[in-house]
Design a protein around this motif. Structure first.
Motif, PDB file in Angstrom:
ATOM      1  N   THR A  43       0.771  -1.110   0.027  1.00 52.34           N
ATOM      2  CA  THR A  43      -0.028   0.135  -0.001  1.00 52.34           C
ATOM      3  C   THR A  43       0.715   1.126   0.006  1.00 52.34           C
ATOM      4  O   THR A  43       0.353   2.266   0.302  1.00 52.34           O
ATOM      5  N   LEU A  51      -3.831   4.630  -0.566  1.00 53.46           N
ATOM      6  CA  LEU A  51      -4.266   4.117   0.731  1.00 53.46           C
ATOM      7  C   LEU A  51      -5.202   4.962   1.160  1.00 53.46           C
ATOM      8  O   LEU A  51      -6.166   4.712   1.845  1.00 53.46           O
ATOM      9  N   LEU A  78      -5.103  -6.115   1.993  1.00 56.24           N
ATOM     10  CA  LEU A  78      -4.036  -5.243   1.718  1.00 56.24           C
ATOM     11  C   LEU A  78      -2.978  -5.294   2.725  1.00 56.24           C
ATOM     12  O   LEU A  78      -2.969  -6.044   3.691  1.00 56.24           O
ATOM     13  N   THR A  80       0.543  -3.835   4.883  1.00 56.21           N
ATOM     14  CA  THR A  80       1.095  -2.527   5.459  1.00 56.21           C
ATOM     15  C   THR A  80       2.316  -3.011   6.055  1.00 56.21           C
ATOM     16  O   THR A  80       2.644  -2.599   7.361  1.00 56.21           O
ATOM     17  N   ALA A 123      -5.434   2.023   6.612  1.00 53.55           N
ATOM     18  CA  ALA A 123      -5.484   0.775   6.096  1.00 53.55           C
ATOM     19  C   ALA A 123      -6.850  -0.014   6.588  1.00 53.55           C
ATOM     20  O   ALA A 123      -7.528  -0.692   5.915  1.00 53.55           O
ATOM     21  N   SER A 127      -9.464  -1.205   3.978  1.00 46.64           N
ATOM     22  CA  SER A 127     -10.171  -2.552   4.020  1.00 46.64           C
ATOM     23  C   SER A 127     -11.566  -2.837   4.170  1.00 46.64           C
ATOM     24  O   SER A 127     -12.257  -3.624   3.444  1.00 46.64           O
ATOM     25  N   HIS A 135      -6.136  -8.229   7.140  1.00 48.03           N
ATOM     26  CA  HIS A 135      -5.275  -7.183   6.750  1.00 48.03           C
ATOM     27  C   HIS A 135      -3.875  -7.850   7.264  1.00 48.03           C
ATOM     28  O   HIS A 135      -3.592  -8.171   8.302  1.00 48.03           O
ATOM     29  N   THR A 137       0.389  -7.464   8.223  1.00 52.31           N
ATOM     30  CA  THR A 137       1.252  -6.426   8.585  1.00 52.31           C
ATOM     31  C   THR A 137       2.325  -6.954   9.486  1.00 52.31           C
ATOM     32  O   THR A 137       2.304  -8.253   9.961  1.00 52.31           O
TER      33      THR A 137
END
Length: 350
Positions: A43, A51, A78, A80, A123, A127, A135, A137
């Motif tokens: 992103t 984003l 997504l 991050t 984010a 989402s 998500h 990360t």
């Protein structure tokens, strides 16, 4: 039980300035051409997703989904990873990790952290706007450089580190909770969440927050010789995302898990393309199906030998061949004697 979705591909290692990896349309066409059904999207590159705009404009999010759907693809999650890393950075890594952030916050750790936290909150909303429920990360790290207790760690250092990590993540987790999205931490070297024990320490520090979930990637566990199969038994209720990445561990009389400062190709533990390493994916896919994993099987290419395009082409087929279409019947249904309480009591002699 649920049939795992896939194959999908994490785009982070493919994005570049060269076609077909230099625009959303090009990369979608490439992925679809290899048989992928989903893409996991980093992103930080606005050529692929803005984003903030995705968080603030449902119209933009719908248009983005439409573009991707026109190629027969879905967004799986997504990502991050880089922004999540910057939620918590020890000063020893400030200069190195500044590269993950905009230039205007370089040499300013407080501003960099604030930027990262805001990115995470974008984010969450993005989402939600995209209709996603998970998500991917990283947790970031305040303690990684102290993982080996030499010199001796001061008493309470680890506990203080996790308390601070939880303090930084709680507002983010709450934002994701409001948006109905799970935060899937990739358990990874360099993060304070690097195995099951550290995940449980973090989980305790955030009061077992329902959104503090997991991205399962067995490759990182091969490198530290952790039982990646039993890990699924322990944490299947929290596993909401899945990276299909292979690895191998070949210790010698000269090096083991620490790697001896060698290059990736010369380490005892190294990442490989799916099917080229030692990970028992057959058992992993069976376990995840058994535990009703409802997410995507996402190929992540990180191989120290094979080139990325061959890895992607083979990886798509590898995942397709490992996804188990789950059964809706028991093998002995043909001999079923029905369900009758009186009959059951008679058999029991009651």
């Amino acid at each position: 039980m649920t049939t795992i979705k896939g194959p999908a591909v994490f785009l982070a290692q493919f994005i570049s300035d060269e076609a077909p990896f230099n625009s959303l349309d090009n990369i979608c066409k490439w992925a679809a051409g290899l048989g992928f059904k989903g893409i996991q999207m980093p992103t930080l590159d606005t050529r692929f997703i803005d984003l903030q705009k995705a968080a603030e404009s449902k119209t933009y999010a719908d248009e983005l989904k439409g573009t991707i759907a026109s190629y027969g693809l879905e967004i799986t999650e997504l990502s991050t990873h880089l922004q999540g890393q910057l939620v918590a950075v020890h000063p020893a890594y400030d200069d190195l990790f500044d590269a993950f952030a905009p230039k205007e916050v370089h040499k300013n750790p407080k501003a960099r952290t604030e930027w990262a936290v805001q990115q995470m909150k974008y984010a969450a909303k993005a989402s939600q706007n995209l209709g996603l429920n998970a998500h991917a990360t990283f947790s970031g790290s305040l303690l990684w450089q102290y993982f080996h207790p030499w010199p001796q760690r001061p008493q309470g250092l680890v506990e203080e580190g996790f308390a601070e990590l939880a303090k930084r993540w709680m507002p983010i987790l709450n934002e994701f909770d409001q948006c109905g999205v799970d935060v899937c931490y990739e358990i990874h070297p360099g993060e304070d969440l690097f195995d099951g024990e550290t995940y449980e320490m973090f989980l305790s520090a955030v009061n077992n927050h329902p959104r503090a979930c997991l991205l399962y990637d067995p490759s990182h566990f091969v490198l530290q010789q952790l039982d990646y199969i039993q890990y699924i038994d322990f944490y299947h209720e929290r596993i909401k995302a899945f990276h299909v990445k292979d690895a191998e561990f070949n210790p010698t009389g000269k090096q083991g898990t620490f790697g001896g400062y060698q290059s990736w190709a010369n380490r005892a533990g190294r990442y490989r393309s799916p099917g080229d390493g030692q990970v028992d994916f057959k058992t992993i896919f069976s376990k995840l199906a058994q535990y009703d994993f409802k997410g995507w099987a996402v190929m992540e290419w990180e191989c120290c030998i094979k080139n990325q395009q061959d890895g992607a082409r083979e990886g798509s087929e590898f995942i397709k061949n490992h996804i188990i279409k789950v059964t809706d019947k028991a093998f002995d249904d043909f001999a079923a004697s029905g369900s009758d309480s009186d009959f059951n009591r008679k058999i029991l002699g009651l």
